[in-house]
Enzyme design. Structure first.
Site, PDB file in Angstrom:
ATOM      1  CD  GLU A   6      42.168  31.617  49.911  1.00 14.76           C
ATOM      2  OE1 GLU A   6      43.227  31.351  49.684  1.00 14.76           O
ATOM      3  OE2 GLU A   6      41.775  31.565  48.640  1.00 14.76           O
ATOM      4  CG  ASP A  19      49.960  31.294  38.458  1.00 11.97           C
ATOM      5  OD1 ASP A  19      49.410  30.177  39.075  1.00 11.97           O
ATOM      6  OD2 ASP A  19      49.195  32.507  38.692  1.00 11.97           O
ATOM      7  CG  ASP A  42      46.563  27.951  47.371  1.00  8.99           C
ATOM      8  OD1 ASP A  42      46.072  28.018  46.357  1.00  8.99           O
ATOM      9  OD2 ASP A  42      46.210  28.816  48.344  1.00  8.99           O
ATOM     10  N   GLY A  91      40.577  33.908  42.468  1.00 11.02           N
ATOM     11  CA  GLY A  91      41.017  35.044  42.487  1.00 11.02           C
ATOM     12  C   GLY A  91      40.342  36.068  43.908  1.00 11.02           C
ATOM     13  CG  HIS A 148      39.983  29.279  44.741  1.00 13.70           C
ATOM     14  ND1 HIS A 148      40.055  28.312  43.406  1.00 13.70           N
ATOM     15  CD2 HIS A 148      41.438  28.806  45.006  1.00 13.70           C
ATOM     16  CE1 HIS A 148      41.629  27.962  42.961  1.00 13.70           C
ATOM     17  NE2 HIS A 148      42.111  28.699  44.356  1.00 13.70           N
TER      18      HIS A 148
END
Length: 360
Positions: A209, A22, A298, A179, A206
């Site tokens: 970050e 997306d 990414d 998220g 994830h």
């Protein structure tokens, strides 16, 4: 071999482990599908919309960056649209020289049009299959697999983990959580990760970050992640002495010793404030220290990027040559969730011969 031009870099075989479905739509596709769906966009034509995405994502805030996804997710609510977006992603990556990619997305974000989780996964897989076939018809090869993502602020991670295991032999090679990190530690989803470990399944998380070492430590030592999605903040556990030598803390040493892959995304990190510039990005140091570095896009739309763009920036900033590009590419292929024999085949029959041909 002469100068490493963008065309040479584009023609080099590439491997991509961290790419959001997306986050990689073609602006023209969004405009077309939004009109059909009655979804209002912040810009009316493809060029202006592409610029809007990059500008909105350039704010330096991860939360603001994540807001841009409401416009891409809005046009990915039918099986037909999902299949198209997936097919176009495969075509775009192949045109950029990518020979293997794992593309991630959160199935739970595509249910507003009445699809089931199963139907979402099947639609994306149909698009990947169609894309691979079209690329093969053009004389190139690309292998694309799914990573199924759960959202760390939701409570569906066990269900999505079970979905990934159910589709492990039909295109879904692993699981991920994504998220906003702050306030949503990976240990909230321990049940899902323990289930995946019992099922001998692969997963990335994830971590490291927007949030620092505690997030990386939890992802590895509590949750058992195979790879770190981003992981760039591991640099916080490395001290550079006055003589230029590096001292690794316990966590950084563990990550390097265990060859835990870092899914580094340089341009994205600049947009979200995790690094000030490419020249100052920790990827330079982490590469020198021989961590298991991989280079990734990414979100190609939001960052206005591609694998060629990412690698060209590293060539410019750090003086990388073909050997460095081959090293990060082989690193990524070694770290892929594809079966061992298939990984070896791509390394030995696609990547190494591809780089040998460029050396002339």
């Amino acid at each position: 071999m002469g100068e490493l031009t963008r065309e040479v870099i584009r023609s080099a075989p590439k491997v991509l482990l961290h790419d959001h479905l997306d986050g990689g739509l073609r602006p023209a596709t969004i405009v077309e599908l939004a009109a059909e769906a009655g979804h209002a966009l912040p810009a009316g034509d493809a060029e202006a919309l592409g610029q809007w995405f990059t500008d909105a994502a350039d704010s330096g805030s991860l939360e603001r960056y994540l807001e841009t996804f409401q416009h891409t997710v809005a046009v990915m609510q039918t099986a037909e649209n999902l299949q198209r977006v997936a097919r176009e992603a495969v075509e775009d990556l192949a045109a950029d020289g990518v020979v293997y990619a794992e593309i991630r997305y959160a199935p739970e974000q595509h249910l507003e049009g009445g699809l089931t989780l199963e139907e979402v996964v099947n639609a994306v897989q149909a698009g990947f299959d169609e894309g691979e076939a079209l690329v093969a018809d053009s004389g190139r090869t690309i292998v694309v697999r799914q990573l199924l993502t759960a959202m760390r602020h939701q409570a569906n991670s066990r269900q999505i983990a079970e979905l990934a295991v159910a589709h492990r032999d039909t295109g879904a090679v692993g699981f991920d959580i994504a998220g906003a990190e702050a306030g949503y530690p990976p240990t909230r989803h321990l049940d899902a990760f323990e289930y995946l470990q019992r099922e001998n399944a692969h997963f990335t998380i994830h971590a490291g970050e927007a949030f620092g070492l505690p997030s990386i430590w939890e992802a590895l030592q509590w949750c058992g992640a195979d790879r770190l999605g981003h992981g760039v903040r591991i640099v916080d556990d490395i001290t550079i002495d006055l003589d230029g030598s590096a001292r690794l803390g316990r966590l950084a040493a563990y990550v390097r010793d265990k060859r835990i892959p870092l899914e580094l995304c340089p341009h994205s990190n600049i947009q979200t404030g995790a690094a000030a510039s490419i020249a100052e990005h920790p990827i330079g140091l982490l590469t020198k220290l021989r961590f298991r570095v991989t280079v990734n896009t990414d979100n190609r739309l939001m960052s206005g990027t591609s694998m060629t763009h990412e690698l060209a920036a590293l060539v410019d900033a750090f003086g990388w040559g073909l050997d460095d590009l081959q090293w990060v590419t082989v690193n990524a292929m070694k770290s892929a969730f594809l079966g061992f024999e298939h990984r070896l085949q791509i390394i030995n029959e696609v990547i190494k011969p591809g780089y040998a041909a460029l050396r002339g």
